[in-house]
Design a protein around this motif. Sequence first.
Motif, PDB file in Angstrom:
ATOM      1  N   VAL A  40      87.999 -19.854  22.790  1.00  0.00           N
ATOM      2  CA  VAL A  40      89.361 -20.200  22.372  1.00  0.00           C
ATOM      3  C   VAL A  40      89.878 -19.157  21.383  1.00  0.00           C
ATOM      4  O   VAL A  40      90.969 -18.600  21.545  1.00  0.00           O
ATOM      5  N   LYS A  41      89.100 -18.886  20.358  1.00  0.00           N
ATOM      6  CA  LYS A  41      89.517 -17.920  19.348  1.00  0.00           C
ATOM      7  C   LYS A  41      89.642 -16.513  19.936  1.00  0.00           C
ATOM      8  O   LYS A  41      90.533 -15.741  19.544  1.00  0.00           O
ATOM      9  N   HIS A  42      88.779 -16.182  20.882  1.00  0.00           N
ATOM     10  CA  HIS A  42      88.862 -14.876  21.546  1.00  0.00           C
ATOM     11  C   HIS A  42      90.198 -14.734  22.260  1.00  0.00           C
ATOM     12  O   HIS A  42      90.880 -13.702  22.140  1.00  0.00           O
ATOM     13  N   HIS A  43      90.598 -15.760  23.023  1.00  0.00           N
ATOM     14  CA  HIS A  43      91.857 -15.696  23.765  1.00  0.00           C
ATOM     15  C   HIS A  43      93.053 -15.664  22.813  1.00  0.00           C
ATOM     16  O   HIS A  43      94.017 -14.914  23.036  1.00  0.00           O
ATOM     17  N   LEU A  44      93.015 -16.488  21.776  1.00  0.00           N
ATOM     18  CA  LEU A  44      94.122 -16.505  20.820  1.00  0.00           C
ATOM     19  C   LEU A  44      94.250 -15.157  20.120  1.00  0.00           C
ATOM     20  O   LEU A  44      95.361 -14.645  19.904  1.00  0.00           O
ATOM     21  N   ASN A  45      93.124 -14.570  19.797  1.00  0.00           N
ATOM     22  CA  ASN A  45      93.128 -13.260  19.146  1.00  0.00           C
ATOM     23  C   ASN A  45      93.603 -12.173  20.105  1.00  0.00           C
ATOM     24  O   ASN A  45      94.365 -11.274  19.717  1.00  0.00           O
ATOM     25  N   ASN A  46      93.168 -12.262  21.357  1.00  0.00           N
ATOM     26  CA  ASN A  46      93.571 -11.284  22.369  1.00  0.00           C
ATOM     27  C   ASN A  46      95.082 -11.285  22.564  1.00  0.00           C
ATOM     28  O   ASN A  46      95.696 -10.232  22.769  1.00  0.00           O
ATOM     29  N   ALA A  47      95.679 -12.475  22.480  1.00  0.00           N
ATOM     30  CA  ALA A  47      97.125 -12.611  22.644  1.00  0.00           C
ATOM     31  C   ALA A  47      97.877 -12.377  21.332  1.00  0.00           C
ATOM     32  O   ALA A  47      99.099 -12.504  21.285  1.00  0.00           O
ATOM     33  N   LYS A  48      97.118 -12.085  20.267  1.00  0.00           N
ATOM     34  CA  LYS A  48      97.689 -11.803  18.939  1.00  0.00           C
ATOM     35  C   LYS A  48      98.456 -12.998  18.374  1.00  0.00           C
ATOM     36  O   LYS A  48      99.517 -12.847  17.759  1.00  0.00           O
ATOM     37  N   TYR A  98      84.968 -23.884  24.765  1.00  0.00           N
ATOM     38  CA  TYR A  98      84.180 -23.654  23.557  1.00  0.00           C
ATOM     39  C   TYR A  98      84.976 -22.814  22.555  1.00  0.00           C
ATOM     40  O   TYR A  98      85.732 -21.908  22.929  1.00  0.00           O
ATOM     41  N   ILE A  99      84.776 -23.102  21.280  1.00  0.00           N
ATOM     42  CA  ILE A  99      85.581 -22.530  20.209  1.00  0.00           C
ATOM     43  C   ILE A  99      85.559 -21.000  20.204  1.00  0.00           C
ATOM     44  O   ILE A  99      86.586 -20.358  19.943  1.00  0.00           O
ATOM     45  N   GLU A 100      84.433 -20.401  20.513  1.00  0.00           N
ATOM     46  CA  GLU A 100      84.344 -18.936  20.501  1.00  0.00           C
ATOM     47  C   GLU A 100      85.312 -18.321  21.496  1.00  0.00           C
ATOM     48  O   GLU A 100      86.004 -17.335  21.187  1.00  0.00           O
ATOM     49  N   ASP A 105      96.962 -23.198  12.205  1.00  0.00           N
ATOM     50  CA  ASP A 105      96.342 -23.729  10.991  1.00  0.00           C
ATOM     51  C   ASP A 105      94.961 -24.293  11.286  1.00  0.00           C
ATOM     52  O   ASP A 105      94.068 -24.256  10.436  1.00  0.00           O
ATOM     53  N   VAL A 106      94.795 -24.817  12.503  1.00  0.00           N
ATOM     54  CA  VAL A 106      93.543 -25.466  12.907  1.00  0.00           C
ATOM     55  C   VAL A 106      93.266 -25.133  14.368  1.00  0.00           C
ATOM     56  O   VAL A 106      94.185 -25.159  15.195  1.00  0.00           O
ATOM     57  N   VAL A 107      92.015 -24.803  14.693  1.00  0.00           N
ATOM     58  CA  VAL A 107      91.599 -24.593  16.077  1.00  0.00           C
ATOM     59  C   VAL A 107      90.353 -25.432  16.326  1.00  0.00           C
ATOM     60  O   VAL A 107      89.343 -25.273  15.637  1.00  0.00           O
ATOM     61  N   VAL A 108      90.428 -26.330  17.302  1.00  0.00           N
ATOM     62  CA  VAL A 108      89.297 -27.199  17.639  1.00  0.00           C
ATOM     63  C   VAL A 108      88.873 -26.911  19.075  1.00  0.00           C
ATOM     64  O   VAL A 108      89.688 -26.992  20.003  1.00  0.00           O
ATOM     65  N   GLY A 109      87.603 -26.559  19.269  1.00  0.00           N
ATOM     66  CA  GLY A 109      87.061 -26.304  20.591  1.00  0.00           C
ATOM     67  C   GLY A 109      86.252 -27.481  21.099  1.00  0.00           C
ATOM     68  O   GLY A 109      85.882 -28.381  20.334  1.00  0.00           O
ATOM     69  N   GLY A 110      85.965 -27.469  22.385  1.00  0.00           N
ATOM     70  CA  GLY A 110      85.255 -28.578  23.008  1.00  0.00           C
ATOM     71  C   GLY A 110      83.854 -28.796  22.480  1.00  0.00           C
ATOM     72  O   GLY A 110      83.325 -29.912  22.559  1.00  0.00           O
ATOM     73  N   ASP A 111      83.242 -27.743  21.930  1.00  0.00           N
ATOM     74  CA  ASP A 111      81.900 -27.873  21.392  1.00  0.00           C
ATOM     75  C   ASP A 111      81.906 -28.378  19.944  1.00  0.00           C
ATOM     76  O   ASP A 111      80.840 -28.507  19.334  1.00  0.00           O
ATOM     77  N   MET A 112      83.072 -28.716  19.420  1.00  0.00           N
ATOM     78  CA  MET A 112      83.171 -29.254  18.064  1.00  0.00           C
ATOM     79  C   MET A 112      83.285 -30.774  18.037  1.00  0.00           C
ATOM     80  O   MET A 112      83.357 -31.375  16.963  1.00  0.00           O
TER      81      MET A 112
END
Length: 221
Positions: free
Chosen positions: A116-124, A112-114, A130-137
């Motif tokens: 995904v973005k949490h992990h990407l942000n955690n890893a800085k 789920y996108i939330e 440019d684009v992030v697509v999650g399974g719930d999209m």
Amino acid sequence: MIKAVIFDMDGLMFDTERLMMLAWDYAGEKMGLGKTGHMVLKTLGMNRILSREVWKEEYGEVFKAEELDLYTNEFFEHYYSENDVPVKTGLYELLSYLREHHYKIGAASSTYIEKVKHHLNNAKILEYFDVVVGGDMVEKSKPDPQIYQKASELLGVKPDSCYALEDSRNGLLAAYRAGCKPIMIPDLWQPDEEISRILYAKRNNLSEVIDILKDNHNNNC
């Protein structure tokens, strides 16, 4: 000519598939099913809905999705209170190269996108994408090509101008069916004969993808 690179997340950017095996071992024992970490191998690349269907096929009526979610979350809350998301070899190096050479960068994860973005942000590294697509999209899960079609569309790049980096059978099939060029970085699973036939390339880690990009650039100069 390759203009974009699309990344899967779990097992590709982050060593989270092994963590999930530990989480599901923990959850399975809490649910009275014994260790159930092997279910990770049966659900690689699937979204939450499809994954739960596989669980139901495996365990029948004794499987309760809400219990699995409860204990899985319990495991991860404890883990991430003490640890960062584990980053796979070569991730930072590859992202830096892509940015320096002006490739578009996308993520296409069944998670789920939330999260995904949490992990990407955690890893800085969220800012690299440019684009992030999650399974719930998307409506359909990998191996359906929909998530890669959406990612390439949002990037403004045709699928055949995208490398798709994946570690799972379902993810590689999704990328190939979308028209992307699938590059496999194995994690928990090695390709069988069917998957080997559809691969554009296979490498040991993400940093080795840089050589493919350099060859692509030289061949198109």
